[in-house]
Design an enzyme around this catalytic site. Sequence first.
Site, PDB file in Angstrom:
ATOM      1  N   HIS A  62      70.264  50.698 130.855  1.00 27.96           N
ATOM      2  CA  HIS A  62      69.452  50.720 131.691  1.00 27.96           C
ATOM      3  C   HIS A  62      68.463  51.855 132.490  1.00 27.96           C
ATOM      4  O   HIS A  62      69.753  52.847 132.574  1.00 27.96           O
ATOM      5  CB  HIS A  62      69.331  50.026 132.808  1.00 27.96           C
ATOM      6  CG  HIS A  62      69.704  48.270 132.613  1.00 27.96           C
ATOM      7  ND1 HIS A  62      70.956  47.621 133.336  1.00 27.96           N
ATOM      8  CD2 HIS A  62      69.648  47.728 131.580  1.00 27.96           C
ATOM      9  CE1 HIS A  62      71.431  47.197 132.992  1.00 27.96           C
ATOM     10  NE2 HIS A  62      70.511  46.051 131.728  1.00 27.96           N
ATOM     11  N   LYS A  72      72.276  57.868 140.801  1.00 26.79           N
ATOM     12  CA  LYS A  72      72.911  56.570 140.978  1.00 26.79           C
ATOM     13  C   LYS A  72      73.664  57.238 141.552  1.00 26.79           C
ATOM     14  O   LYS A  72      74.853  58.031 140.823  1.00 26.79           O
ATOM     15  CB  LYS A  72      73.284  55.460 139.825  1.00 26.79           C
ATOM     16  CG  LYS A  72      71.998  54.671 139.307  1.00 26.79           C
ATOM     17  CD  LYS A  72      72.160  53.589 138.065  1.00 26.79           C
ATOM     18  CE  LYS A  72      70.981  52.278 138.268  1.00 26.79           C
ATOM     19  NZ  LYS A  72      70.920  51.818 136.961  1.00 26.79           N
ATOM     20  N   TYR A 132      76.980  50.537 143.981  1.00 27.34           N
ATOM     21  CA  TYR A 132      76.138  51.491 143.340  1.00 27.34           C
ATOM     22  C   TYR A 132      75.399  51.761 144.193  1.00 27.34           C
ATOM     23  O   TYR A 132      74.735  50.825 144.878  1.00 27.34           O
ATOM     24  CB  TYR A 132      76.246  51.762 142.294  1.00 27.34           C
ATOM     25  CG  TYR A 132      75.141  50.691 141.555  1.00 27.34           C
ATOM     26  CD1 TYR A 132      74.209  50.898 140.710  1.00 27.34           C
ATOM     27  CD2 TYR A 132      75.760  49.589 141.383  1.00 27.34           C
ATOM     28  CE1 TYR A 132      72.743  50.054 140.123  1.00 27.34           C
ATOM     29  CE2 TYR A 132      74.941  48.243 140.891  1.00 27.34           C
ATOM     30  CZ  TYR A 132      73.664  49.286 140.330  1.00 27.34           C
ATOM     31  OH  TYR A 132      72.554  47.688 140.030  1.00 27.34           O
ATOM     32  N   ASP A 170      69.462  41.916 127.936  1.00 30.43           N
ATOM     33  CA  ASP A 170      70.296  43.605 127.600  1.00 30.43           C
ATOM     34  C   ASP A 170      70.308  43.308 125.615  1.00 30.43           C
ATOM     35  O   ASP A 170      70.472  43.634 125.464  1.00 30.43           O
ATOM     36  CB  ASP A 170      71.845  43.372 128.235  1.00 30.43           C
ATOM     37  CG  ASP A 170      71.548  43.635 129.883  1.00 30.43           C
ATOM     38  OD1 ASP A 170      70.589  44.953 129.705  1.00 30.43           O
ATOM     39  OD2 ASP A 170      72.417  43.858 130.337  1.00 30.43           O
TER      40      ASP A 170
END
Length: 192
Positions: A62, A72, A132, A170
Site C-alpha cells: 500500500h 511510516k 506504526y 489486497d
Amino acid sequence: MKVEKTKLEGVVIVTPARHGDNRGFFSETFSTRAMEQAGLPSTFVQDNLSRSATKGTVRGLHCQAPPHAQTKLVRCLRGAILDVAVDARHTSPTYGEWVAVELSDDNGSALLVPAGFLHGFITLTDNVDVFYKCSDHYAPETEMSVRFDDPDLGIDWGIPADQATLSGKDGEAGSMAEFSTPFDLHGGPRTS
C-alpha cells in the site's frame, strides 16, 4: 539508537537501545530529538495498530498518493513480521526494487518507510500486533496498492501465494506494471 541503511535510499532500520535487568527491560521507542539528530523524519500525526490472528497474513502493498503521501515508522509489538518496502519513485535508479526486514517483539527494531515507497508485511507468527506512526492522516481517496505476489517484483514472502491470508481489497490489487506512480524521485508529487 542504532540506524542501519538498507539498499534503498531513505529506507532505514531503527533500533532503540534496551536497558534490561532482572525485571525485564526499558526502551525509549521514539524520540523526536534522536530522530532529528540522526537526520530522520520526526513529525508524525497518526499512530496505527493492526492485529493479525494467524501466521501468513499479508497486508499490502500500500501507499497514499500526494498530497497525502505518508512516511511510516513500523514496529512489531507482539510476534514477528517480514516488513517490505518497494521503491515506487519515478526515475529512481532502484524503482521496483525492494527490501525485507524482520521486525519482532524480540529485536525491537522499526523500519522507516519514506513517502514514495509501497509498504506491506506478512506475519511470521500467530497473534501479531504491528504499530506504526504516519506522517499524514489516512486519506482513502489517495490509497493505492500493488499485488503482493507480483512476479515482476519477485518478493520472497516465505510462503506460496495461495496460502496467504489477504483482505478482499489486497487480493484485487493490480500489478507493478499497471501501477501509475504518483511519486517523483524525492517522494513528492510526480510532475512528468
